[in-house]
Every structure is written in C-alpha cells, then in structure tokens.
Design a protein around this motif. Structure first.
Motif, PDB file in Angstrom:
ATOM      1  N   THR A   1       0.967  -1.475  -0.194  1.00  0.00           N
ATOM      2  CA  THR A   1      -0.026  -0.085   0.073  1.00  0.00           C
ATOM      3  C   THR A   1       0.893   1.052   0.037  1.00  0.00           C
ATOM      4  O   THR A   1       0.266   2.366  -0.287  1.00  0.00           O
ATOM      5  CB  THR A   1      -0.940   0.176   1.140  1.00  0.00           C
TER       6      THR A   1
ATOM      7  N   GLU B   1      -4.103   0.694  -5.772  1.00  0.00           N
ATOM      8  CA  GLU B   1      -4.771   1.837  -5.492  1.00  0.00           C
ATOM      9  C   GLU B   1      -6.197   1.571  -4.998  1.00  0.00           C
ATOM     10  O   GLU B   1      -6.739   0.700  -5.512  1.00  0.00           O
ATOM     11  CB  GLU B   1      -5.107   2.778  -6.902  1.00  0.00           C
ATOM     12  N   PRO B   2      -6.571   1.864  -3.984  1.00  0.00           N
ATOM     13  CA  PRO B   2      -7.986   1.686  -3.250  1.00  0.00           C
ATOM     14  C   PRO B   2      -8.965   1.920  -4.290  1.00  0.00           C
ATOM     15  O   PRO B   2      -9.077   3.144  -4.939  1.00  0.00           O
ATOM     16  CB  PRO B   2      -7.938   2.479  -2.004  1.00  0.00           C
TER      17      PRO B   2
ATOM     18  N   TYR C   1      -8.714  -3.087  -3.714  1.00  0.00           N
ATOM     19  CA  TYR C   1      -7.922  -2.570  -4.462  1.00  0.00           C
ATOM     20  C   TYR C   1      -8.035  -2.882  -5.847  1.00  0.00           C
ATOM     21  O   TYR C   1      -8.539  -3.859  -6.372  1.00  0.00           O
ATOM     22  CB  TYR C   1      -6.498  -2.659  -3.705  1.00  0.00           C
TER      23      TYR C   1
END
Length: 221
Positions: free
Chosen positions: A183, A190-191, A207
């Motif tokens: 992360t 990417e969330p 994600y």
C-alpha cells in the motif's frame, strides 16, 4: 543460395493461482510424437500470422480458453536440433499470467487439458525446461513489477494479492509487512473505495492495479 528448411512453433507457459497454489495449463497429446504425454499448449505457426497471433490461436484451439485476458509476453526461443523428432523445429515460448479461469476443454490435437500444480515432470519435447524458465521468469518479475495483479480479478484484497506472492514464491509472507509494502509502494495498487461484502469477518478494502510499471522499492523474496 540454399537455406536449411525448418518449421516454427509457439509454446505457452500459462500460469494461474488455484486453491492457493501455482498451476500451469497442460494438454495431453492426442497424436504422435509423444502420444498420450502431457505438454504445454502450442503448435505450428501459420505462414500468414505473426508469433503472438499464433500463440493466442493455439491457446484457444487446444484448450477452449479465449484470450488470454491477463498478461502475455515472449519468454524465449528454443532451437536444439534434436528437440522435436519430426525434424528441425524452432519454438518461441510465451508466458501468460492469468486470473483463475474455468477448467479448460481439449480441442484439435489435444486429448485432454487441465490445470496442473507446478512440479509435474516428464513433459513432451523440451517442455520441462521451458516450464522451469517460465516459472522462474514469473517469480523474478513479481519482485520488480506489479504483475502479481495479473493473477487477480480487477478488484482484489491485499490478502488475496499476498496469496499470489505466497503461491508463486512458494512460502509464507508476513501479513503486516506485506500490507505496508503493497500500500505504500508508489503506483502498485490503488484503493477502489469499496470493501468486500457477504463474507465472514470484518470487511476488507478492495484495491485495483495502479499505474506503475516497475516497483520501487522492489518486493524481496
């Protein structure tokens, strides 16, 4: 001026993660040479097609799988004069990394097709060597590229991504350290702003793959 006559084939090392383990797509040969032996999917390149087109066509013809929809790259060329008992045949191997797919269906000259755990030996031709090269390429590329996400669906949890690394590298990884690295590595993931639903326990964030083409710092085995 005369030139030696030889044929060109393509062979595919198609890898996926199933049930927490790395699997390869194999076909059982339905014709000579090596009748009944397991092999990588592949076949002869037609005169009117390029190598990548031939690789995609052979994958569909021998296994019924379209695509691949994941990652496909050229692995290497293999040209030992005695590698094919039919004559002088040079093969160009491709590596495909795919999310888990349905069981394949044999077609054309394949008697059967299946996802097999990595480790099977005694494949036809020089496919043991090609498979070993493909697995090592995949293991290496997971260190410095985000290609582990090619084994995942479009949206995935960090736990699922860690499972890919554990399956490909063949060992457990500390969950907290992996979550931090995944992360915080720029452009890796990417969330999505969504979380898992309908599963036991606390919902996990989802994600997607980021924009990076190389990981800096790399993930270490």
């Amino acid at each position: 001026m005369s030139y030696p006559v030889f044929a060109v084939t393509v062979d595919l090392v198609v890898l996926t993660v199933r049930d927490g383990a790395l699997h390869v797509l194999l076909v059982q040969r339905g014709c000579e040479p090596y009748l009944g032996r397991w092999a990588l999917p592949g076949g002869f390149v037609h005169a009117d097609e390029d190598l990548t087109t031939a690789a995609r066509r052979e994958l569909g013809e021998e296994t019924g799988l379209d695509g691949p929809a994941g990652h496909l790259e050229q692995l290497g060329s293999y040209g030992d004069p005695g590698r094919d008992p039919r004559g002088r045949v040079v093969t160009v191997a491709y590596l495909a990394l795919l999310p888990d797919l349905p069981s394949p269906t044999a077609g054309t000259d394949a008697a059967a097709a299946e996802w097999a755990p990595i480790g099977r030996r005694g494949l036809a031709f020089d496919h043991d060597r090609i498979l070993a090269d493909g697995v090592e390429r995949a293991r290496s590329k997971l260190e410095y590229t985000p290609l582990a996400t090619a084994f995942c669906p479009p949206e995935f949890t960090i736990g699922a991504l860690r499972g890919v690394y554990e399956a490909v590298w063949g060992g457990p990884i500390d969950p907290r350290n992996f979550h931090r690295k995944a992360t915080t590595t720029p452009g890796f993931v990417e969330p999505t702003g969504r979380s898992t639903e309908g599963e036991p326990g606390r919902p996990a964030r989802l994600y997607q793959r980021g924009e990076a083409t190389r990981l800096n710092p790399p993930m270490s085995r």
